[in-house]
Design a protein around this motif. Structure first.
Motif, short mmCIF file in Angstrom:
data_model
loop_
_atom_site.label_atom_id
_atom_site.label_comp_id
_atom_site.label_asym_id
_atom_site.label_seq_id
_atom_site.Cartn_x
_atom_site.Cartn_y
_atom_site.Cartn_z
N LEU A 141 0.82 -1.21 0.00
CA LEU A 141 0.00 0.00 0.00
C LEU A 141 0.85 1.26 0.00
O LEU A 141 0.55 2.23 -0.72
N VAL A 142 1.92 1.28 0.80
CA VAL A 142 2.77 2.47 0.87
C VAL A 142 3.43 2.73 -0.48
O VAL A 142 3.46 3.88 -0.97
N ALA A 143 3.96 1.68 -1.10
CA ALA A 143 4.59 1.84 -2.41
C ALA A 143 3.59 2.33 -3.44
O ALA A 143 3.91 3.19 -4.28
N ALA A 144 2.34 1.83 -3.38
CA ALA A 144 1.32 2.26 -4.34
C ALA A 144 1.02 3.74 -4.18
O ALA A 144 0.90 4.48 -5.17
N ARG A 145 0.91 4.21 -2.94
CA ARG A 145 0.59 5.62 -2.71
C ARG A 145 1.75 6.53 -3.10
O ARG A 145 1.54 7.58 -3.71
N VAL A 146 2.97 6.11 -2.77
CA VAL A 146 4.14 6.93 -3.12
C VAL A 146 4.31 6.99 -4.64
O VAL A 146 4.54 8.06 -5.22
N ALA A 147 4.20 5.83 -5.31
CA ALA A 147 4.36 5.80 -6.76
C ALA A 147 3.27 6.61 -7.45
O ALA A 147 3.55 7.34 -8.42
N THR A 148 2.04 6.52 -6.95
CA THR A 148 0.95 7.30 -7.54
C THR A 148 1.21 8.79 -7.40
O THR A 148 0.99 9.57 -8.34
N SER A 149 1.69 9.21 -6.24
CA SER A 149 1.99 10.63 -6.03
C SER A 149 3.11 11.10 -6.94
O SER A 149 3.03 12.19 -7.53
N LEU A 150 4.15 10.27 -7.08
CA LEU A 150 5.25 10.63 -7.97
C LEU A 150 4.78 10.75 -9.42
O LEU A 150 5.20 11.66 -10.14
N GLU A 151 3.91 9.84 -9.85
CA GLU A 151 3.40 9.89 -11.23
C GLU A 151 2.60 11.17 -11.48
O GLU A 151 2.76 11.82 -12.51
N ILE A 152 1.74 11.52 -10.53
CA ILE A 152 0.91 12.71 -10.70
C ILE A 152 1.77 13.98 -10.75
O ILE A 152 1.58 14.85 -11.59
N VAL A 153 2.73 14.07 -9.82
CA VAL A 153 3.59 15.25 -9.78
C VAL A 153 4.45 15.33 -11.04
O VAL A 153 4.58 16.40 -11.65
N ALA A 154 5.03 14.21 -11.46
CA ALA A 154 5.90 14.21 -12.64
C ALA A 154 5.12 14.60 -13.89
O ALA A 154 5.62 15.38 -14.72
N ALA A 155 3.90 14.09 -14.05
CA ALA A 155 3.12 14.39 -15.25
C ALA A 155 2.73 15.86 -15.32
O ALA A 155 2.48 16.38 -16.42
#
Length: 321
Positions: A141-155
């Motif tokens: 769950l933690v990896a999913a939330r961190v990765a999702t946040s990174l994807e949104i910010v990067a895009a």
């Protein structure tokens, strides 16, 4: 007899598909040439002055009249438009107003640098997106939330802001990389990162959702039931199907990278189509603008065909259809 009829019908379908693709490509090239021609014509200023070096050239009325007659600027715009289309149909991109040289060799000399930048950025974006997608789906769950946040910010990162930030951090503060393109491998790192990071965020979001769906699909559940490990189910079965949407969007992504090269090549003082196009628009150099845009359109069409072929290679269902 029946087999020959089936083969004939299959050949006709293939020819029809090829004719449709060719017609679509020609329509795209016509639309690009037309929109570019009229868009450049809307820029304020006299094109004859652009030929003579711009408004600051202080050209005489006689010189302006001579250039106007030579280049046909005294003709109606629609006549100039069809004359331009006629030249493009024969492969003649014209002659640069500002540089007084053929547009074809000029554009082709800048094409290599932009293609290298776009291809490397696309490859890096794919690697980053793949890493984020697999980590977010298998890391908890933690990896999913961190990765999702990174994807949104990067895009959401603008190219000009990201380029400036990378220069400040990696060049000025840490002194690791040159702030401008030096012609070597080190000079490519910052431009490639600037283009790849936002695209990786976008592709990562698409790939993650597709990967989650694929992992719950019947073919993956069946592979697990046959004794396939979780790693094998991910890398052998699920990832191939999860990559299909991202592969389909790679043609669009390539076009986005080419357009982003206008900003990146300017910031990092890197030669390429982006800087050439920006300079041509500033000088109202219509042949160069149209030449650059047409070459980019051809590259985009070829990339779209490659992504379609890659999709058919990855997914056997597309080949059967």
């Amino acid at each position: 007899m029946a087999e020959s009829v089936v083969r004939r019908r299959a050949a006709l379908r293939v020819l029809g598909r090829l004719a449709g693709r060719l017609g679509g490509a020609l329509f795209v090239l016509w639309a690009v040439a037309s929109i570019t021609f009229f868009a450049v014509r809307l820029i304020p200023g006299d094109p004859a002055q652009a030929v003579l070096g711009g408004p600051g050239s202080q050209a005489s009325p006689e010189a302006l009249a001579a250039v106007t007659a030579e280049y046909g600027f005294d003709q109606p715009v629609i006549v100039q438009y069809f004359a331009q289309l006629g030249r493009l149909a024969t492969g003649d991109l014209g002659r640069s107003y500002a540089l007084n040289m053929d547009v074809g060799p000029l554009v082709l000399s800048q094409l290599g640098g932009t293609l290298v930048l776009a291809v490397l950025s696309l490859a890096l974006a794919w690697l980053l997106a793949l890493a984020l997608a697999t980590w977010s789906t298998r890391g908890g769950l933690v990896a999913a939330r961190v990765a999702t946040s990174l994807e949104i910010v990067a895009a959401a990162l603008p190219h000009f802001w990201l380029a400036t930030s990378l220069i400040v951090v990696l060049s000025i503060w840490l002194g690791l990389l040159p702030p401008i393109s030096t012609g070597g491998v080190a000079g490519l790192v910052l431009p490639v990162l600037t283009l790849a990071i936002p695209l990786a965020g976008f592709l990562g979001q698409i790939m993650r959702e597709s990967l989650l769906t694929a992992l719950e699909s019947p073919f993956v559940l069946s592979a697990r039931a046959r004794g396939e490990s979780e790693r094998g189910a991910l890398w052998i079965h699920a990832l191939r199907h999860a990559s299909l949407p991202a592969i389909s969007l790679s043609g669009w992504a390539f076009g986005s990278l080419i357009s982003g090269a206008v900003v990146v090549e300017t910031i990092f003082a890197r030669p390429g189509l982006g800087r050439t196009l920006l300079g041509a628009v500033t000088l109202r150099d219509v042949p160069v603008v149209i030449g650059v845009v047409m070459i980019v359109a051809v590259a985009y069409i070829l990339m779209t065909l490659l992504t379609d072929a890659a999709s058919r290679l990855v997914d056997p269902r597309l080949r059967l259809s």
